[in-house]
Design an enzyme around this catalytic site. Structure first.
Site: not given
Length: 284
Positions: A242-244
């Site tokens: 996951s990330c932004g």
């Protein structure tokens, strides 16, 4: 160095690309993407200079326009239609780069793979390394000839919010967040407007930049493995990254794939979705 990877075919060197620029089955893709707050225009930069023969892949355009989230995966038929018009078809060798070195190229690598492309790689070090070595660029606009591209979505490589909520109870997937530690720990402001600070409960943090050397090439396989394990990841178990907004999560997915991890997926909505006020719990 490539020999230290289980799957070295997912990267190509600048030397290899320079030697193969004229191969008729090769398609070079400029996948540069900038966050809105960076105030840069990726398309304008491409128009000014790009690796000879490269076409521009617009991450915001080749996305699901029916949802109010940034650059979510498009339906297979939209992806196929767009890349056909870019002259990319079944059987092409695809090499992807971006102008930041290694930021958004991995996202487009993941997109091609999730829709069934077999022979797709990322340029290690990207445009910065290419330019630092004095290799050619031009401003010529290729005129692609439309090709047939068969797109079939591999659902095993992507996770939805519903699946991520269910995972809070089952803990089937280890969750690994690619954002900077300040955003992960809510000690720095979250850059996506209207999102809460923090992270998905139980998730681990490994900023994607830690997988890269100063020249934006990937560390060798043993170093990558050590980085994932130091972040608390059991490399024998499934991982969802996951990330932004699903961009740099793909750098982690590429790194895991290079060292041979077979059960890697990306949470497409990432923090742009999870961080919204609502039914998603957050750890600060």
């Amino acid at each position: 160095m490539a020999g230290s990877y289980v799957n070295p075919q997912y990267l190509v060197s600048t030397e290899w690309l320079a030697a193969n620029l004229d191969q008729p089955d090769l398609r070079i893709v400029d996948a540069t993407y900038y966050l809105p707050m960076q105030n840069k225009n990726a398309r304008a930069e491409y128009d000014e200079r790009h690796i000879p023969g490269a076409i521009f892949f617009d991450i915001d355009d080749i996305s699901d326009g029916s949802v109010d989230l940034p650059h979510m995966l498009p339906p297979p038929e939209k992806f196929a239609s767009r890349v056909r018009k870019l002259g990319i078809g079944d059987g092409n060798r695809i090499v992807i780069y971006d102008s930041q070195g290694m930021m958004s190229a991995a996202r487009v690598w993941w997109m091609f793979r999730i829709f069934g492309a077999k022979d797709v790689a990322v340029l290690d070090g990207g445009l910065p390394k290419w330019l630092s070595e004095g290799r050619p660029v031009d401003d010529h606009q290729p005129i692609p000839r439309e090709r047939h591209f068969s797109a079939r979505l591999d659902n095993t490589q992507v996770r939805s919010k519903t699946q991520m909520l269910a995972n809070l109870k089952t803990a089937r997937d280890q969750v690994l967040d690619a954002r900077a530690s300040g955003r992960f720990n809510a000690t720095e402001p979250e850059i996506w407007p209207g999102r809460r600070g923090g992270h998905i409960p139980g998730s681990k943090n490994l900023p994607y930049t830690q997988l890269l050397k100063p020249d934006q090439t990937f560390h060798d396989g043993e170093t990558l493995k050590a980085k994932f394990e130091a972040a608390g990841i059991d490399l024998k178990k499934p991982v969802v990254t996951s990330c932004g907004s699903g961009i740099t999560a793909s750098v982690l997915a590429l790194g895991l794939s290079l060292i041979g991890h077979r059960d890697v997926s990306v949470y497409d909505g990432s923090w742009a979705e999870w961080g919204l006020p609502g039914d998603t719990p957050v750890e600060p």
